[in-house]
Write a protein that holds these residues in place. Structure first.
Motif, PDB file in Angstrom:
ATOM      1  N   GLU A  60       0.877  -1.168  -0.107  1.00 29.43           N
ATOM      2  CA  GLU A  60      -0.052  -0.001  -0.230  1.00 29.43           C
ATOM      3  C   GLU A  60       0.893   1.152   0.035  1.00 29.43           C
ATOM      4  N   ILE A  61       0.401   2.353  -0.766  1.00 33.95           N
ATOM      5  CA  ILE A  61       1.144   3.413  -0.846  1.00 33.95           C
ATOM      6  C   ILE A  61       1.564   4.087   0.632  1.00 33.95           C
ATOM      7  N   LYS A  62       0.569   3.829   1.605  1.00 36.49           N
ATOM      8  CA  LYS A  62       0.713   4.690   2.870  1.00 36.49           C
ATOM      9  C   LYS A  62       2.041   4.323   3.292  1.00 36.49           C
ATOM     10  N   ALA A  63       2.501   2.856   3.097  1.00 38.48           N
ATOM     11  CA  ALA A  63       3.863   2.356   3.539  1.00 38.48           C
ATOM     12  C   ALA A  63       4.965   3.281   3.225  1.00 38.48           C
ATOM     13  N   LEU A  64       4.790   4.031   2.295  1.00 38.55           N
ATOM     14  CA  LEU A  64       5.849   4.864   1.552  1.00 38.55           C
ATOM     15  C   LEU A  64       5.917   6.318   1.946  1.00 38.55           C
ATOM     16  N   GLN A  65       4.838   6.648   3.017  1.00 38.42           N
ATOM     17  CA  GLN A  65       4.738   7.934   3.219  1.00 38.42           C
ATOM     18  C   GLN A  65       5.242   7.967   5.017  1.00 38.42           C
ATOM     19  N   PHE A  66       6.666   8.034   4.897  1.00 28.02           N
ATOM     20  CA  PHE A  66       7.257   8.239   6.107  1.00 28.02           C
ATOM     21  C   PHE A  66       6.984   9.574   6.842  1.00 28.02           C
ATOM     22  N   SER A  67       7.148   9.576   8.215  1.00 31.47           N
ATOM     23  CA  SER A  67       6.999  10.453   9.155  1.00 31.47           C
ATOM     24  C   SER A  67       7.935  10.758   9.921  1.00 31.47           C
ATOM     25  N   GLY A  68       9.187  10.127   9.865  1.00 30.33           N
ATOM     26  CA  GLY A  68      10.155  10.293  10.788  1.00 30.33           C
ATOM     27  C   GLY A  68      11.004  11.766  10.494  1.00 30.33           C
ATOM     28  N   ASP A  69      12.393  11.771  11.032  1.00 33.70           N
ATOM     29  CA  ASP A  69      12.930  13.021  11.076  1.00 33.70           C
ATOM     30  C   ASP A  69      13.182  13.510   9.619  1.00 33.70           C
ATOM     31  N   GLU A  70      13.102  14.857   9.269  1.00 27.82           N
ATOM     32  CA  GLU A  70      13.614  15.619   8.133  1.00 27.82           C
ATOM     33  C   GLU A  70      14.981  15.339   7.921  1.00 27.82           C
ATOM     34  N   VAL A  71      15.421  15.079   6.629  1.00 30.96           N
ATOM     35  CA  VAL A  71      16.640  15.134   6.167  1.00 30.96           C
ATOM     36  C   VAL A  71      16.881  16.299   4.999  1.00 30.96           C
ATOM     37  N   SER A  72      18.040  16.614   4.855  1.00 35.22           N
ATOM     38  CA  SER A  72      18.710  17.885   4.051  1.00 35.22           C
ATOM     39  C   SER A  72      18.650  16.995   2.663  1.00 35.22           C
ATOM     40  N   PRO A  73      18.527  17.566   1.552  1.00 31.97           N
ATOM     41  CA  PRO A  73      19.056  17.286   0.352  1.00 31.97           C
ATOM     42  C   PRO A  73      20.420  16.811   0.164  1.00 31.97           C
ATOM     43  N   SER A  74      21.161  17.271   0.820  1.00 30.50           N
ATOM     44  CA  SER A  74      22.455  16.874   0.740  1.00 30.50           C
ATOM     45  C   SER A  74      22.864  15.641   1.282  1.00 30.50           C
ATOM     46  N   GLU A  75      21.784  14.931   1.851  1.00 20.25           N
ATOM     47  CA  GLU A  75      21.787  13.569   1.919  1.00 20.25           C
ATOM     48  C   GLU A  75      22.293  12.899   0.858  1.00 20.25           C
ATOM     49  N   LEU A  76      22.175  13.345  -0.404  1.00 18.47           N
ATOM     50  CA  LEU A  76      22.548  12.506  -1.655  1.00 18.47           C
ATOM     51  C   LEU A  76      23.952  13.061  -2.090  1.00 18.47           C
ATOM     52  N   THR A  77      24.635  13.901  -1.341  1.00 18.34           N
ATOM     53  CA  THR A  77      25.763  14.241  -1.891  1.00 18.34           C
ATOM     54  C   THR A  77      26.827  12.947  -1.744  1.00 18.34           C
TER      55      THR A  77
END
Length: 356
Positions: A60-77
């Motif tokens: 179900e798509i609700k399993a993909l809607q996480f509600s944890g801590d926010e990360v920065s786009p720099s996570e991808l660097t």
């Protein structure tokens, strides 16, 4: 070793749910012997939330809607290194539809972070998102299209009567009124009268500050899938046969009230013309990775380009993966090819000299 793939989905867009369904379908199709799937969910407010490694299909798509801590786009660097000293992700797969994802904004960020990503670059994404800019470029490339006019919200608000009059003079009825920067048929209306035109303007301006009005034509709706970088390839052709007045959001994603005919029977010369024009459209926007090219074919076999979608849906009822399946490229293989194309384009860009 497995390819560490970051799946980026959701987004601050009216097409948020479409993106979730696309992500769910892609996850189900991916070969976990070849890929590690690391999800990052972008909420409707624009928050980036990192989820756990995906080990299996998502029901179900609700399993993909996480509600944890926010990360920065720099996570991808690339600075985010793993124990083997390699970057945290080998490639990013953005499954974002509409503004704030398909329009070049995220692509620009990924370019600045210097990380490989699947799909079109900044220019193709932004030009392909804005239907007015896209059609202007197609006109410059000599691609035949239906007649169209466009308006900004302020222009319309300052003189509504003149706006409606221009549509009636230049386009006539029936016509289609669309937000310029949105997909999935969100905010689109068909108008057969002044009363319906007024309502269509108001509906389209709910979703964008710019709208486009296109001439309604009696024609078949034919689509092709295109993949590649500098040497694009085309799929077989498919036809959309909506059982209602036109192919709207509900028909695409909810009730399935549309027939998709793949492959569709066409004269050889017409199919060859579709392929030629799809490649011209792809190259005129400097596309890379993938697009779905949409055409009108009249009863006299006149081929008119409608638009290209630079991030077509991958839901189970979406045309793009079905077109390639009937061309001989299965879903998992299609994803692998797109990842390979992303890495190929990234490697080519690394050859550019940024010093003088």
């Amino acid at each position: 070793m497995k390819t560490r793939l970051c799946l980026l989905y959701g987004g601050k867009s009216a097409e948020h749910t479409v993106s979730l369904n696309t992500a769910k379908a892609v996850i189900k199709a991916m070969d976990r012997d070849k890929f590690e799937i690391h999800p990052i969910y972008i909420t409707t407010e624009g928050r980036w939330v990192k989820g756990p490694l995906i080990e299996g299909p998502v029901e179900e798509i609700k399993a993909l809607q996480f509600s944890g801590d926010e990360v920065s786009p720099s996570e991808l660097t690339p600075a985010m290194t793993s124990s083997d000293g390699k970057s945290g992700y080998d490639v990013v797969l953005p499954l974002l539809h509409g503004p704030n994802g398909e329009d070049g904004t995220v692509q620009g960020m990924l370019e600045l972070l210097n990380i490989p990503y699947v799909g079109n670059g900044v220019l193709a994404s932004s030009a392909g998102m804005d239907k007015v800019i896209m059609k202007n470029i197609f006109a410059q490339a000599g691609l035949p299209q239906v007649n169209y006019v466009w308006f900004l919200r302020k222009t319309w608000q300052n003189d509504k009567e003149s706006a409606y009059g221009l549509v009636e003079d230049k386009i006539g009825y029936p016509c289609f009124v669309k937000p310029a920067n949105l997909g999935s048929s969100v905010g689109i209306s068909k108008a057969n009268s002044r009363e319906e035109l007024i309502a269509a303007f108001e509906e389209a301006f709910r979703y964008d500050r710019k709208i486009i009005i296109e001439e309604g034509v009696i024609a078949r709706e034919i689509e092709l899938g295109v993949i590649g970088n500098d040497t694009p390839e085309c799929s077989v052709a498919g036809e959309i046969v909506p059982k209602k007045d036109f192919y709207d959001y509900k028909a695409k994603y909810e009730d399935g009230n549309t027939a998709l005919i793949i492959p569709v029977e066409l004269p050889t010369a017409v199919y060859e013309e579709l392929v030629e024009k799809a490649k011209v459209a792809f190259k005129s926007l400097d596309c890379s990775g993938l697009v779905r090219a949409d055409f009108f074919v009249t009863k006299n076999h006149e081929v008119l380009i409608n638009e290209v979608n630079t991030m077509p849906g991958f839901t189970p009822v979406s045309m793009f993966p079905l077109l390639w399946k009937h061309t001989g490229v299965e879903y998992p293989d299609l994803i692998e090819r797109l990842v390979s194309l992303a890495q190929e384009r990234y490697e080519e860009k690394q050859q550019i000299n940024h010093t003088f």
